[in-house]
Design a protein around this motif. Structure first.
Motif, mmCIF file in Angstrom:
data_model
loop_
_atom_site.group_PDB
_atom_site.id
_atom_site.type_symbol
_atom_site.label_atom_id
_atom_site.label_comp_id
_atom_site.label_asym_id
_atom_site.label_seq_id
_atom_site.Cartn_x
_atom_site.Cartn_y
_atom_site.Cartn_z
ATOM 1 N N VAL A 287 51.820 6.607 -52.227
ATOM 2 C CA VAL A 287 52.179 5.306 -52.753
ATOM 3 C C VAL A 287 52.967 5.662 -54.132
ATOM 4 N N LYS A 288 53.290 6.883 -54.363
ATOM 5 C CA LYS A 288 53.900 6.996 -55.858
ATOM 6 C C LYS A 288 55.424 7.879 -55.568
ATOM 7 N N ASN A 289 56.178 7.679 -56.567
ATOM 8 C CA ASN A 289 57.391 8.297 -56.443
ATOM 9 C C ASN A 289 57.009 9.803 -56.253
ATOM 10 N N GLY A 290 57.947 10.508 -55.387
ATOM 11 C CA GLY A 290 57.731 11.840 -55.207
ATOM 12 C C GLY A 290 56.978 12.380 -53.958
ATOM 13 N N ALA A 291 56.363 11.191 -53.154
ATOM 14 C CA ALA A 291 55.642 11.778 -52.212
ATOM 15 C C ALA A 291 56.690 12.352 -51.321
ATOM 16 N N LYS A 292 56.027 13.397 -50.308
ATOM 17 C CA LYS A 292 56.703 14.021 -49.495
ATOM 18 C C LYS A 292 56.818 13.276 -48.168
ATOM 19 N N VAL A 293 58.241 13.488 -47.734
ATOM 20 C CA VAL A 293 58.436 12.948 -46.379
ATOM 21 C C VAL A 293 58.481 14.233 -45.497
ATOM 22 N N GLN A 294 57.701 14.107 -44.474
ATOM 23 C CA GLN A 294 57.391 15.413 -43.616
ATOM 24 C C GLN A 294 57.314 14.978 -42.209
ATOM 25 N N GLN A 295 57.047 15.845 -41.356
ATOM 26 C CA GLN A 295 56.685 15.540 -39.902
ATOM 27 C C GLN A 295 55.310 15.637 -39.416
ATOM 28 N N TRP A 296 54.873 14.928 -38.542
ATOM 29 C CA TRP A 296 53.276 15.115 -38.279
ATOM 30 C C TRP A 296 52.979 14.492 -36.806
ATOM 31 N N ASP A 297 51.828 15.018 -36.269
ATOM 32 C CA ASP A 297 51.542 14.208 -35.024
ATOM 33 C C ASP A 297 52.160 12.830 -35.026
ATOM 34 N N CYS A 298 52.345 12.158 -33.982
ATOM 35 C CA CYS A 298 52.528 10.774 -33.944
ATOM 36 C C CYS A 298 51.138 10.244 -33.771
ATOM 37 N N ASN A 299 50.883 8.989 -34.172
ATOM 38 C CA ASN A 299 49.356 8.375 -34.252
ATOM 39 C C ASN A 299 49.113 7.558 -33.041
ATOM 40 N N GLY A 300 50.143 7.487 -31.955
ATOM 41 C CA GLY A 300 49.932 6.900 -30.899
ATOM 42 C C GLY A 300 50.556 5.279 -30.731
ATOM 43 N N THR A 301 49.693 4.446 -30.039
ATOM 44 C CA THR A 301 50.441 2.975 -29.755
ATOM 45 C C THR A 301 50.019 2.368 -30.993
ATOM 46 N N ALA A 302 49.021 2.489 -32.028
ATOM 47 C CA ALA A 302 48.910 1.619 -33.284
ATOM 48 C C ALA A 302 49.133 2.714 -34.379
ATOM 49 N N PRO A 303 50.416 2.945 -34.649
ATOM 50 C CA PRO A 303 50.766 3.835 -35.885
ATOM 51 C C PRO A 303 50.415 3.329 -37.072
ATOM 52 N N ALA A 304 49.930 4.245 -37.827
ATOM 53 C CA ALA A 304 49.332 4.035 -39.234
ATOM 54 C C ALA A 304 50.559 3.772 -40.071
ATOM 55 N N LYS A 305 50.433 3.066 -41.415
ATOM 56 C CA LYS A 305 51.532 2.546 -42.103
ATOM 57 C C LYS A 305 52.398 3.759 -42.568
ATOM 58 N N ASN A 306 51.816 4.790 -42.703
ATOM 59 C CA ASN A 306 52.689 5.853 -43.344
ATOM 60 C C ASN A 306 53.598 6.378 -42.196
ATOM 61 N N GLN A 307 53.689 5.983 -41.042
ATOM 62 C CA GLN A 307 54.557 6.365 -39.963
ATOM 63 C C GLN A 307 55.569 5.242 -39.602
ATOM 64 N N LEU A 308 55.329 4.193 -40.235
ATOM 65 C CA LEU A 308 56.369 3.055 -39.646
ATOM 66 C C LEU A 308 57.297 2.953 -40.816
ATOM 67 N N TRP A 309 58.799 2.543 -40.505
ATOM 68 C CA TRP A 309 59.667 2.688 -41.275
ATOM 69 C C TRP A 309 60.613 1.421 -40.908
ATOM 70 N N LYS A 310 61.148 0.824 -41.766
ATOM 71 C CA LYS A 310 62.201 -0.225 -41.755
ATOM 72 C C LYS A 310 63.674 0.120 -42.399
#
Length: 409
Positions: A287-310
């Protein structure tokens, strides 16, 4: 494991049911009982009986719950006695109603399933899903694609076909991964086998099966243009595997992997790399500037907030891409970099070109994202399939490492 070479609706013995539901019993070797008005089929599938061995299923036709009883014992280094199970889809030409299958793998957005079992006592058995894929939408005979098994519980020394070749964490559970590419198990001359064995067994699960399919794809043993044929859930008994009761089973196949022609700025999306089948991820829920954008296993049908993008339009076909974890943080090139290999991070959106991305359709539901400031593409370094790899920009080259699918939520 090898399954039956035929399908047969059984001659049923009707039993006294509880409430409005009725029970039906079959002891026929390949007998099958429709349940929930044909939404599911419950099969005895007693394909490897020992001399004098027996196996029967008692089915609540109103709910699909069933109990398996019998007396059968086979060696643990051979095929199990059978696979009494409930399924949705098509098994050797026997099809349930309105299953949504066959369905092309690339079109799947979720395969949510519930499975609740009361297992047998100590013995040699498993409680497992058995999911079948074919190279074409064929419903008759032996599928020629991949068999994906998920052992949620097992007892004794029994193990899947093939060899243990790795581990995986899927849907928050840790699994051993066993693989048997086509022809390597002695009986699978037409299909691959990938099996996931839970390290901490469970008797009930409620999860999305799609991440297992993605993992099998990453291992080169399942293709996106193949077809999901059916989803089965039951038990493989070798010794002392009775009685066992399946209390509940359900599965819902949803499509939507192919996005609309235009990205909807009101929706949140999973962004899934075509090459790795992993999700674009805000590392460690930053939640801070500089957080890494990476790839990771998808969380499934209820994705966590860190895998949802607008994707919010900024003009000229460009978007700022914001994370749900903290909606002011956007994809950004580090230090406003424009050279190959510049890492992608999150930074408070400020309107500069290094935070704007053009979404260009590649067809078949895939997109590439081109940075306004660099003219380079969002890229997974070295086409890696590993968790934790930070994304970068790189010259656009048309590879799958620069291709992403959007799954709306």
């Amino acid at each position: 494991m090898m399954k039956q070479a035929g399908f047969k609706l059984a001659a049923l013995a009707l039993l006294v049911g509880q409430g409005p539901a009725f029970a039906a019993q079959t002891c026929e070797q390949f007998g099958s009982v429709p349940a929930v008005n044909g939404t599911f089929l419950v099969q005895n599938n007693f394909y490897n009986p020992a001399p004098g061995g027996t196996q029967c299923i008692d089915v609540d036709v109103g709910t699909g719950a069933f109990t398996v009883t019998g007396n059968n014992s086979v060696p643990t280094n051979a095929a199990p006695g059978g696979y009494p199970s409930i399924y949705k889809g098509c098994h050797w030409g026997g099809c349930s109603k309105d299953s949504g299958m066959p369905q092309k793998v690339s079109d799947l957005s979720s395969v949510q399933s519930k499975f609740d079992v009361t297992p047998a006592g100590p013995g040699q058995w498993n409680i497992s899903y058995d999911v079948w894929f074919a190279q074409t939408p064929t419903i008759d005979g032996q599928p020629d694609g991949t068999e994906v098994m998920v052992w949620i519980n097992h007892s004794g020394v029994v193990s899947p076909a093939g060899q243990r070749t790795g581990d995986a964490t899927i849907n928050g559970m840790d699994f051993e991964v066993w693989t048997a590419p086509k022809g390597t198990a002695g009986f699978n001359d037409k299909w691959h086998i990938v099996s996931y064995v839970a390290k901490s067994p469970r008797n009930a699960v409620d999860f999305d099966l799609l991440p297992f399919f993605r993992d099998s794809h990453n291992r080169g043993l399942l293709e996106d243009n193949w077809y999901l044929i059916d989803v089965e859930a039951g038990t493989e008994p070798w010794q002392n595997g009775y009685p066992v009761k399946v209390n509940q089973f359900d599965v819902t196949v949803k499509t939507g992997g192919t996005p609309p022609d235009k990205i909807d700025p009101k929706k949140w999306y999973e962004v899934v790399n075509v090459n790795s089948s992993k999700c674009v991820d805000d590392a460690e829920f930053g939640v801070k500037n500089g957080a890494k954008v990476q790839q990771w296993d998808c969380n499934g049908t209820a994705p966590a907030k860190n895998q949802l993008w607008k994707f919010k339009p900024t003009g000229g076909g460009y978007y700022k891409v914001l994370v749900q974890q903290l909606k002011t943080l956007a994809w950004s090139t580090t230090n406003q970099g424009t050279t190959n290999g510049t890492p992608i991070q999150l930074w408070t959106y400020g309107g500069t070109g290094h935070q704007q991305w053009k979404a260009e359709s590649l067809g078949n539901g895939a997109w590439k994202f081109v940075g306004k400031g660099s003219g380079k593409c969002l890229d997974v370094p070295a086409a890696s399939k590993d968790n934790g790899v930070q994304l970068q920009i790189y010259d656009c080259n048309g590879t799958a490492a620069q291709s992403f699918k959007l799954i709306a939520h």
